[in-house]
Design an enzyme around this catalytic site. Structure first.
Site, PDB file in Angstrom:
ATOM      1  N   THR A 142       1.400  -1.445  -0.032  1.00  0.00           N
ATOM      2  CA  THR A 142      -0.306   0.152  -0.416  1.00  0.00           C
ATOM      3  C   THR A 142       0.923   1.199  -0.517  1.00  0.00           C
ATOM      4  OG1 THR A 142      -0.166  -0.251   2.125  1.00  0.00           O
ATOM      5  CG2 THR A 142      -1.892  -0.822   1.320  1.00  0.00           C
ATOM      6  N   GLU A 143       2.133   1.250   0.314  1.00  0.00           N
ATOM      7  CA  GLU A 143       2.927   2.320  -0.128  1.00  0.00           C
ATOM      8  C   GLU A 143       2.514   3.185  -0.985  1.00  0.00           C
ATOM      9  OE1 GLU A 143       5.213  -0.764   1.939  1.00  0.00           O
ATOM     10  OE2 GLU A 143       3.783  -0.691   0.135  1.00  0.00           O
TER      11      GLU A 143
END
Length: 267
Positions: A142-143
């Site tokens: 999800t960065e």
């Protein structure tokens, strides 16, 4: 308050991420406590296998974003503060060392992933040698959705993933079920929650049947051989095999096999 708990029983050290209120994020304290625990496990001859698990619904939510951004729980950041880059040096080195410690350890580590696992938590899951997750757990890189990228954890995750799936997962930043994580090679298996313990126990039983020397050697092979050329790998493994066959564990293992009895491994 302690963020990592551990207990030793019959040669199995269970290490539990226990910062449920912070979703077991990789804070400086949690990373330090986990590293210290793993160091002690490596030095303790009573520890044969490590099982890494969690409390709460999240196995690991990745980096502690409050800590990384310099925001305290009771003080929101001002808009100007949000625009300034954060100094990640205090956390980067400990996290790097933590991920490397799993690979360098001579003892097998089983991930008992009883909750969601995203961002830096994906690296923690991928660092374990064998990992079982509940089918209900969600995974994801999800960065990109917070303005960064899965940098250090790519070193752990990319060798396990097909390129096309890695590209989609890294760029989309979406969350996906444990079964997809297993299909990508990020974890070993996804099972129903009621089967998690029996599956982990079966794996631990198999690992405990192996010798300390053999298990440590197998981890060396997994880490070194893929990085070598064909002839170099044959040269190195020929010498390594000769060393292993001359070890105390090999003598005991072969004797036990021929005498049809359980081996008595040295510690």
């Amino acid at each position: 308050m302690t963020k990592v708990r551990s207990s030793l029983k019959d040669g199995v050290l269970t290490v539990t991420l226990a910062d449920e209120a912070n979703r077991n994020a990789l804070s400086h304290q949690l990373v330090t406590e986990l590293s210290v625990t793993l160091d002690r496990a490596d030095r303790d001859p009573e520890v044969r296998v490590v099982v890494l698990t969690n409390t709460g619904p999240v196995f690991c939510a990745g980096a502690d974003l409050r800590e990384r951004s310099g925001r305290s729980p009771d003080r929101p950041a001002r808009r100007a503060e949000r625009k300034q880059p954060t100094d990640q040096r205090p956390l980067t080195s400990p996290v790097r060392d933590l991920f490397g410690r799993f690979r360098r350890s001579p003892k097998p580590c089983v991930g008992r992933i009883a909750g969601h696992c995203v961002a830096g938590g994906m690296g923690l899951a991928a660092a374990t040698d064998i990992s079982i997750a509940t089918a209900e757990a969600r995974f994801g890189f999800t960065e990109v959705r917070i303005g960064v990228a899965p940098a250090m954890i790519s070193v752990l995750c990319l060798p396990k993933m097909p390129r096309a799936q890695a590209t989609a997962a890294f760029l989309r930043g979406n969350r996906f079920p444990a079964a997809e994580a297993a299909a990508m090679g990020l974890i070993t298996e996804a099972v129903a929650a009621h089967r998690l313990d029996e599956t982990v126990d079966a794996i631990v039983t198999d690992l405990m049947a192996g010798s300390p020397t053999g298990l440590a050697a197998a981890k060396q092979l997994l880490g070194r051989v893929p990085e070598m050329g064909f002839d170099e790998a044959l040269d190195w493994t020929e010498k390594f095999s000769a060393e292993l066959f001359s070890s105390e564990d090999a003598a005991e293992g072969m004797a036990a096999y021929l005498e049809k009895r359980p081996p008595r491994w040295a510690r």
